[in-house]
Design a protein around this motif. Structure first.
Motif, PDB file in Angstrom:
ATOM      1  N   VAL A 113       1.247  -1.308  -0.163  1.00 45.28           N
ATOM      2  CA  VAL A 113       0.344   0.219   0.287  1.00 45.28           C
ATOM      3  C   VAL A 113       0.351   1.363  -0.222  1.00 45.28           C
ATOM      4  N   VAL A 114       1.773   1.214   0.774  1.00 41.23           N
ATOM      5  CA  VAL A 114       2.975   2.292   1.183  1.00 41.23           C
ATOM      6  C   VAL A 114       3.363   2.578  -0.277  1.00 41.23           C
ATOM      7  N   ALA A 115       4.444   1.760  -0.744  1.00 42.39           N
ATOM      8  CA  ALA A 115       4.535   1.937  -2.267  1.00 42.39           C
ATOM      9  C   ALA A 115       3.808   2.122  -2.932  1.00 42.39           C
ATOM     10  N   ALA A 116       2.842   2.005  -3.822  1.00 43.49           N
ATOM     11  CA  ALA A 116       1.654   2.477  -4.552  1.00 43.49           C
ATOM     12  C   ALA A 116       1.548   3.726  -4.304  1.00 43.49           C
ATOM     13  N   LEU A 117       1.513   3.797  -2.905  1.00 45.29           N
ATOM     14  CA  LEU A 117       0.538   5.598  -2.353  1.00 45.29           C
ATOM     15  C   LEU A 117       1.938   6.728  -3.080  1.00 45.29           C
ATOM     16  N   LEU A 118       3.523   6.209  -2.091  1.00 46.41           N
ATOM     17  CA  LEU A 118       4.507   6.952  -2.586  1.00 46.41           C
ATOM     18  C   LEU A 118       4.859   6.865  -3.978  1.00 46.41           C
ATOM     19  N   TYR A 119       4.775   5.790  -5.215  1.00 45.51           N
ATOM     20  CA  TYR A 119       4.427   6.030  -6.201  1.00 45.51           C
ATOM     21  C   TYR A 119       3.673   7.267  -7.285  1.00 45.51           C
ATOM     22  N   ASN A 120       2.458   7.061  -6.727  1.00 46.35           N
ATOM     23  CA  ASN A 120       1.523   7.968  -6.991  1.00 46.35           C
ATOM     24  C   ASN A 120       1.722   9.413  -6.667  1.00 46.35           C
ATOM     25  N   LEU A 121       2.041   9.109  -5.126  1.00 50.47           N
ATOM     26  CA  LEU A 121       2.604  11.221  -5.258  1.00 50.47           C
ATOM     27  C   LEU A 121       3.504  11.245  -5.802  1.00 50.47           C
ATOM     28  N   LEU A 122       4.880  10.293  -6.077  1.00 51.40           N
ATOM     29  CA  LEU A 122       6.243  11.342  -6.050  1.00 51.40           C
ATOM     30  C   LEU A 122       5.952  11.417  -7.712  1.00 51.40           C
ATOM     31  N   THR A 123       4.802  10.606  -8.588  1.00 50.94           N
ATOM     32  CA  THR A 123       4.640  11.204 -10.200  1.00 50.94           C
ATOM     33  C   THR A 123       3.537  11.709 -10.474  1.00 50.94           C
ATOM     34  N   LYS A 124       2.806  12.332  -9.622  1.00 45.10           N
ATOM     35  CA  LYS A 124       1.749  13.122  -9.669  1.00 45.10           C
ATOM     36  C   LYS A 124       1.831  14.414 -10.670  1.00 45.10           C
ATOM     37  N   ASN A 125       2.864  14.657 -10.471  1.00 44.01           N
ATOM     38  CA  ASN A 125       2.773  15.971 -12.041  1.00 44.01           C
ATOM     39  C   ASN A 125       3.974  15.329 -12.798  1.00 44.01           C
ATOM     40  N   PRO A 126       3.663  16.355 -13.488  1.00 40.81           N
ATOM     41  CA  PRO A 126       4.314  15.565 -15.151  1.00 40.81           C
ATOM     42  C   PRO A 126       5.455  16.297 -14.865  1.00 40.81           C
ATOM     43  N   GLY A 127       6.287  15.608 -15.550  1.00 37.92           N
ATOM     44  CA  GLY A 127       8.579  15.740 -15.905  1.00 37.92           C
ATOM     45  C   GLY A 127       8.560  15.296 -14.401  1.00 37.92           C
ATOM     46  N   LYS A 128       8.140  14.854 -13.521  1.00 35.02           N
ATOM     47  CA  LYS A 128       8.705  14.373 -12.205  1.00 35.02           C
ATOM     48  C   LYS A 128      10.167  13.076 -12.448  1.00 35.02           C
TER      49      LYS A 128
END
Length: 215
Positions: A113-128
């Motif tokens: 769960v944490v892996a998925a949420l962190l990945y989604n949060l950190l890739t939310k903005n394009p270009g990151k």
């Protein structure tokens, strides 16, 4: 198209599940790093969360917990502390209880769960940078398991665990802190590196295949 995506999801999940079983039931799940041994058990769980989302990560974590439960119930690596992970293994007067199931299943489920949420949060903005997201998600989710298991030991089984390993109870907190440094941190670093090495190339292949098939 929906059926094709579902089939692709099932294929990917099944492949990661097979890897989870391998690292859970065979010596391939442990890597010697100098004087310590790092476990690979949480890496497939983190990969499932990153690649397939929160539900897949949680389900993969549950399976990792189930495999661990089976190992510690029927073929415990260390019988003296098997009670931590299963209520169905008794050695003399020492046995586990419902808290054993919490320690065995909850931290591992949270890894995905944490892996998925962190990945989604950190890739939310394009270009990151996706690489940064893989590293953070893989490393942080591994620490979730470390702190979850050790915290569960300290909260539910402090006296029993200290007695089982022949340790004075007042030294338990220090010893568990040492485990974080000697095992938890190396496993987190290994998890971060492996997630970046695995997820990046695989996602590129999947995205490329999806793009070609949609034309």
């Amino acid at each position: 198209m929906k059926d094709k995506n579902k089939a692709l999801w099932m294929t990917q999940f099944s492949m990661i599940l097979a890897v989870t079983a391998i690292v859970s039931f065979t010596p391939l799940g442990s890597i010697p790093i100098g004087p310590i041994v790092a476990s690979l058990g949480m890496i497939p769980v983190a990969v499932a969360g990153i690649m397939l989302g929160v539900k897949a990560g949680a389900l993969m974590g549950f399976f990792a917990g189930l495999f661990s439960f089976i190992v510690w119930t029927f073929m415990p690596p260390n019988p003296l502390i098997a009670f931590i992970f299963t209520p169905f293994y008794t050695l003399g007067p020492v046995s586990g209880n419902f808290a054993s199931l919490l320690i065995c299943f909850v931290p591992r489920t949270l890894v995905g769960v944490v892996a998925a949420l962190l990945y989604n949060l950190l890739t939310k903005n394009p270009g990151k940078s996706a690489v940064k997201a893989y590293l953070v998600a893989g490393g942080a989710s591994s620490l979730v398991n470390t702190f979850g298991v050790l915290g569960g030991i300290y909260i539910f089984f402090a006296a029993k665990y200290a007695e089982a390993i022949g340790l004075a109870p007042n030294l338990l907190f220090t010893v568990l802190g040492g485990v974080v440094l000697t095992n938890g941190i190396p496993e987190a670093l290994l998890g971060a590196i492996c997630c970046a090495a695995i997820c990046g190339p695989v996602k590129k292949i999947i995205d490329k295949s999806s793009g070609q098939s949609s034309r």
